[in-house]
Design a protein around this motif. Sequence first.
Motif, short mmCIF file in Angstrom:
data_model
loop_
_atom_site.label_atom_id
_atom_site.label_comp_id
_atom_site.label_asym_id
_atom_site.label_seq_id
_atom_site.Cartn_x
_atom_site.Cartn_y
_atom_site.Cartn_z
N UNK A 1 0.84 -1.20 0.00
CA UNK A 1 0.00 0.00 0.00
C UNK A 1 0.87 1.24 0.00
N UNK A 2 0.25 2.37 -0.34
CA UNK A 2 0.87 3.68 -0.23
C UNK A 2 -0.06 4.58 0.57
N UNK A 3 0.43 5.75 0.93
CA UNK A 3 -0.33 6.76 1.69
C UNK A 3 -0.93 6.19 2.99
N UNK A 4 -0.14 5.71 3.92
CA UNK A 4 1.33 5.64 3.94
C UNK A 4 1.84 4.35 3.30
N UNK A 5 3.14 4.31 3.00
CA UNK A 5 3.73 3.07 2.48
C UNK A 5 3.65 1.96 3.53
N UNK A 6 3.17 0.79 3.10
CA UNK A 6 3.04 -0.36 3.99
C UNK A 6 3.80 -1.53 3.38
N UNK A 7 4.66 -2.16 4.19
CA UNK A 7 5.47 -3.28 3.73
C UNK A 7 5.12 -4.52 4.54
N UNK A 8 4.99 -5.64 3.85
CA UNK A 8 4.71 -6.90 4.52
C UNK A 8 5.94 -7.80 4.40
N UNK A 9 6.42 -8.26 5.55
CA UNK A 9 7.52 -9.21 5.61
C UNK A 9 6.93 -10.60 5.82
N UNK A 10 7.23 -11.52 4.91
CA UNK A 10 6.80 -12.90 5.09
C UNK A 10 7.91 -13.65 5.81
N UNK A 11 7.60 -14.14 7.00
CA UNK A 11 8.61 -14.69 7.90
C UNK A 11 8.18 -16.08 8.39
N UNK A 12 9.13 -16.76 9.05
CA UNK A 12 8.81 -18.09 9.57
C UNK A 12 7.94 -18.02 10.82
N UNK A 13 8.24 -17.06 11.73
CA UNK A 13 7.49 -16.92 12.98
C UNK A 13 7.29 -15.43 13.27
N UNK A 14 6.10 -14.87 13.01
CA UNK A 14 5.89 -13.42 13.22
C UNK A 14 6.18 -12.96 14.64
N UNK A 15 5.95 -13.84 15.63
CA UNK A 15 6.17 -13.43 17.02
C UNK A 15 7.64 -13.24 17.34
N UNK A 16 8.54 -13.70 16.47
CA UNK A 16 9.97 -13.51 16.68
C UNK A 16 10.45 -12.12 16.24
N UNK A 17 9.56 -11.37 15.56
CA UNK A 17 9.93 -10.02 15.11
C UNK A 17 9.88 -9.07 16.30
N UNK A 18 11.03 -8.72 16.84
CA UNK A 18 11.12 -7.80 17.97
C UNK A 18 10.99 -6.37 17.46
#
Length: 441
Positions: free
Chosen positions: A390-407
């Motif tokens: 998305x834009x306005x605002x820019x939104x980025x999605x990270x595809x990861x193995x375990x989302x809960x590990x994203x500190x």
Amino acid sequence: MARPVLAIVGRPNVGKSTIFNRIVGDRLAIVEDKPGVTRDRLYGVGEWLNTSFSVIDTGGIEIDGEDAILKSVRVQAELAIEEADVIVFMVDAKAGVTPSDEEVAQLLFRSKKPVVLAVNKVDNLARQDDIYEFYALGFGDPIGISGSHGIGIGDLLEVVCGLFPDKKDDEYGDEVIKFALIGRPNVGKSSMTNAILGEERVIVSDVAGTTRDAIDTPFERDNQKFVIIDTAGMRKRGKVYENTEKYSVMRAMKAIERADVVLVVIDGQEGIIDQDKHIAGYAHEAGKAIIIVVNKWDIVEKDDKTMQHFTQTIRDHFLFLSYAPIVFVSAKTTQRLHKLLPVVVQVAENHALRVQTHLLNDVVSDAVAYNPPPTDKGKRLRINYVTQVAVKPPVFVLFVNEPELMHFSYERYLDNKIRAAFGFEGTPIRILSRRKTSDKE
């Protein structure tokens, strides 16, 4: 596009704040079994069946109250009624129809707005029959609900959403940059509007709160089309509002929602107060491009380090706006005002910037290689892929193995790396972590 607005009104102690919390999904309002606890309108965003809307929680309405707080609450409720597209009129099943309910009903009849009658504290089937006496208020079928148990909230929202006006297309095209000036009263928003336009379009006065409503003014400069939205000043919570004072935070919220860029105007002479941070927080949470504008710089006593020190003070107070550029101006003398519109254009472009996927993945891969995510209980975050959604605002999605590990600290690290690579000055960016699904799923 501004969201439709729902106002919850009623006499004190009928459970408005509890219902507000149910709808917005957060305990934003004080809930206490004591009349008049809600001292000011609160604002949130609700959603039902893909319909997003703003919600106003008002203090109880006391028609004949002489107490200053009750007078203030009544005026705020009247303003909320004026701003709402749909009103939920809350009453108490246990108390039955009261004289105060009847007087509130008269106030709502005069508003000419769609009204949904919600009978709270219908906590079980045995109380269902208690709703019938409320037909006497004249608002059609009452809806029995229970704020404490969550009963009937879906039925209520289904009726409410059916009464919202049809969505209208933006009256301005994508090529037009819409920017709003927000800030507490008397920081010079109207003077700045006039200075930018070069003519007296907006009433200017030393009396705080002179601007009564948001005013749209289209104009063009250097082949770029703009719309400047001048909002009424925002006041501190807890002040007693005069009946003639038509400003409100909700109107500023509407302006923020409609704008591409928000100019947070600060009084350079008075300095920063907490209200400035609250106002800026509305724009940040809405995901808008933001510029911090320090006005009245012409009357500030300064030396060669004054601007540097003031900039650092802003950075210290507005930690959540580290991405926002700062412009020092004087609306009165037009000092540095010529620098403002080019910055508006730049941050609007950054707000709408879309990054090519392969470039984005290169930057994130390099960032991870340079500084791998830390392990947590023997597990390490693995980022497989990143894309902008998305834009306005820019939104980025990270595809990861375990989302809960994203500190959050590592997310901030990636935020900084993306900004370093692609700019994004003036706009917040959002980073979301999602679990990568396997090819078998």
